[in-house]
Design a protein around this motif. Structure first.
Motif, PDB file in Angstrom:
ATOM      1  N   VAL A   1      48.914  40.409 -69.732  1.00 50.67           N
ATOM      2  CA  VAL A   1      48.749  39.942 -68.406  1.00 50.67           C
ATOM      3  C   VAL A   1      49.189  38.571 -67.747  1.00 50.67           C
ATOM      4  O   VAL A   1      49.950  38.384 -66.884  1.00 50.67           O
ATOM      5  CB  VAL A   1      47.018  40.147 -67.930  1.00 50.67           C
ATOM      6  N   GLU A   2      49.151  37.678 -68.806  1.00 44.38           N
ATOM      7  CA  GLU A   2      49.568  36.405 -68.498  1.00 44.38           C
ATOM      8  C   GLU A   2      51.038  36.286 -68.589  1.00 44.38           C
ATOM      9  O   GLU A   2      51.828  35.373 -67.818  1.00 44.38           O
ATOM     10  CB  GLU A   2      49.074  35.393 -69.571  1.00 44.38           C
TER      11      GLU A   2
ATOM     12  N   ARG B   1      48.063  47.066 -65.366  1.00 47.25           N
ATOM     13  CA  ARG B   1      48.952  47.924 -64.577  1.00 47.25           C
ATOM     14  C   ARG B   1      48.323  47.506 -63.168  1.00 47.25           C
ATOM     15  O   ARG B   1      49.264  47.570 -62.305  1.00 47.25           O
ATOM     16  CB  ARG B   1      48.518  49.451 -65.020  1.00 47.25           C
ATOM     17  N   MET B   2      47.148  47.439 -63.091  1.00 45.04           N
ATOM     18  CA  MET B   2      46.663  46.939 -61.422  1.00 45.04           C
ATOM     19  C   MET B   2      47.208  45.693 -61.157  1.00 45.04           C
ATOM     20  O   MET B   2      47.687  45.662 -60.093  1.00 45.04           O
ATOM     21  CB  MET B   2      45.255  47.165 -61.396  1.00 45.04           C
ATOM     22  N   ALA B   3      47.407  44.747 -62.205  1.00 47.15           N
ATOM     23  CA  ALA B   3      47.796  43.293 -61.892  1.00 47.15           C
ATOM     24  C   ALA B   3      49.116  43.483 -61.295  1.00 47.15           C
ATOM     25  O   ALA B   3      49.827  42.927 -60.585  1.00 47.15           O
ATOM     26  CB  ALA B   3      47.503  42.465 -62.932  1.00 47.15           C
ATOM     27  N   GLN B   4      49.907  44.182 -62.455  1.00 48.30           N
ATOM     28  CA  GLN B   4      51.482  44.372 -62.080  1.00 48.30           C
ATOM     29  C   GLN B   4      51.737  45.000 -60.655  1.00 48.30           C
ATOM     30  O   GLN B   4      52.669  44.774 -59.806  1.00 48.30           O
ATOM     31  CB  GLN B   4      51.972  45.479 -63.307  1.00 48.30           C
ATOM     32  N   GLU B   5      51.062  46.241 -60.202  1.00 43.75           N
ATOM     33  CA  GLU B   5      51.185  46.801 -59.278  1.00 43.75           C
ATOM     34  C   GLU B   5      50.813  46.024 -57.897  1.00 43.75           C
ATOM     35  O   GLU B   5      51.579  45.768 -56.988  1.00 43.75           O
ATOM     36  CB  GLU B   5      50.450  48.062 -58.904  1.00 43.75           C
TER      37      GLU B   5
ATOM     38  N   ALA C   1      52.409  42.697 -53.295  1.00 48.63           N
ATOM     39  CA  ALA C   1      52.711  41.279 -52.677  1.00 48.63           C
ATOM     40  C   ALA C   1      53.994  40.883 -52.165  1.00 48.63           C
ATOM     41  O   ALA C   1      54.470  40.364 -51.159  1.00 48.63           O
ATOM     42  CB  ALA C   1      51.789  40.032 -53.516  1.00 48.63           C
ATOM     43  N   ARG C   2      55.124  40.993 -53.342  1.00 45.43           N
ATOM     44  CA  ARG C   2      56.289  40.465 -53.097  1.00 45.43           C
ATOM     45  C   ARG C   2      57.031  41.273 -52.223  1.00 45.43           C
ATOM     46  O   ARG C   2      57.876  40.921 -51.466  1.00 45.43           O
ATOM     47  CB  ARG C   2      57.129  40.800 -54.505  1.00 45.43           C
TER      48      ARG C   2
END
Length: 380
Positions: A257-258, A291-295, A300-301
């Motif tokens: 994640v980091e 996966r949820m952080a990545q999505e 946002a981008r």
């Protein structure tokens, strides 16, 4: 011919909404319109006919979704009989404007009826329309306009129906992709546990004769690993779909994640903080958090207007893991619809693991995604 046959066998849309406050307001407005016309307009049909026309045009609106063909049959058959009576008795006064409710019924038969019901309803509508145009002695322009209005209502109902069906199909596909992704990750989890069980069993057998106490420790470890494996297997049974379409490969988890902050260049910048206890965390939960952080970062981008920063926070405690992703952009309507397929996938993933998921604008018009998952990832 195939297209017509497909339309003919089309079933009714599933789960039509119940009638509610908006339907009451629509019916009340149309009834009020008829009352005002009866008071202030001239050249209307006799009042008994006005009352009958208003009732049969407006009252069926309440059941137009649950019984679309019946409402059309009652309304248009009765109005056709009224118009035939007007022609026979030479009563040429106009019917009230509330008869425009028939446009809503036309829309409804194509939006909520089956293919056969829509075809039958269209036949009744065209018969009434021909009769009422004769009864009111309309000219060519008015006749063309009348047919155009009703054909437009029918086309609009069909267009909305197929758009809703396509959207449901896309949502189902998004859920399917998420389930298959989760199945791959759960496969890796079970493989990890089974490998540990095999190693501990081999170690226990090797020391059983000389160090029985160490063999007992190995058995305890095997028991714990077997319990976790059983939990993960239950999850797999709930989500695994077509096995031949599922690729089993190592999946990223909480440790990666980091690295999401380092993999993003330009604006908005990404800040990741990980805090709390994560020992004995289910690999499936770790993969889901990643996966949820990545999505969320990707969303946002793409969609956060004027955003300069995205913050990702992962917090673990004794029972659960919380993921919060927030950007400082504007949560305008463009691109931030709550029913986006990425959000559908994240909702599906959280639900399958027994967690909760929320996404939406904050009080300062930013956008926040929050997921809470149990550490064990046990499905509900």
């Amino acid at each position: 011919m195939d297209a017509l046959r497909s339309m003919w066998v089309e079933p009714r849309p599933a789960n039509p909404p119940d009638s509610g406050t908006r339907d009451k307001a629509l019916i009340a407005a149309l009834v009020g319109w008829s009352v005002l016309e009866a008071v202030f307009r001239h050249h209307l049909a006799p009042r008994p006919l006005l009352l009958l026309a208003t009732v049969v045009a407006v009252a069926p609106l309440w059941w137009r979704r649950s019984h679309p063909l019946r409402t059309v049959a009652v309304a248009f058959a009765t109005l056709t009989a009224v118009d035939i009576g007007r022609i026979v008795t030479d009563e040429r006064g106009q019917l009230p404007g509330s008869v425009s409710a028939t446009l809503v019924l036309t829309y409804s038969i194509f939006r909520w009826g089956s293919g056969r019901e829509a075809a039958g309803g269209l036949g009744l509508i065209l018969v009434w329309l021909s009769t009422t145009l004769v009864a009111e002695s309309t000219n060519l322009a008015e006749t063309v306009a009348g047919y155009a209005f009703f054909l437009f209502a029918a086309a609009l109902g069909a267009a909305v129906r197929y758009r809703a069906r396509i959207r449901l199909r896309d949502i189902d596909q998004a859920k399917t992709r998420e389930r298959e992704q989760l199945a791959r990750e759960l496969h890796d989890t079970v493989a990890h546990h089974v490998s540990g069980i095999a190693i501990q069993a081999q170690a226990g057998r090797a020391v059983a004769a000389t160090h029985p106490e160490r063999a007992i420790e190995a058995l305890a470890t095997i028991e714990d690993a077997a319990t976790r494996t059983l939990t993960e297997l239950r999850a797999i049974v709930g989500v695994l779909r077509t096995p031949q379409d599922t690729e089993f490969a190592p999946q990223p988890g909480l440790a990666e994640v980091e690295g999401l902050a380092n993999g993003v260049r330009g604006r908005p910048s990404v800040e990741v903080t990980v805090s709390g206890e994560f020992h004995d965390l289910s690999p499936a939960v770790g993969a889901a958090i990643y996966r949820m952080a990545q999505e969320s970062i990707t969303n946002a981008r793409r969609h956060a207007r004027h955003a300069t920063r995205v913050t990702v926070a992962v917090t673990g405690d004794a029972d659960q893991v919380r993921l919060t992703v927030e950007d400082d952009g504007s949560s305008g309507l463009v691109g931030r619809a709550p029913a986006g397929y990425g959000l559908v996938g994240m909702q599906e993933r959280a639900t399958l693991l027994g967690g909760t998921f929320r996404a939406g604008p904050t009080t300062d018009r930013a956008w926040r995604v929050e997921a809470v998952l149990p550490r064990t990832g046990t499905p509900r």
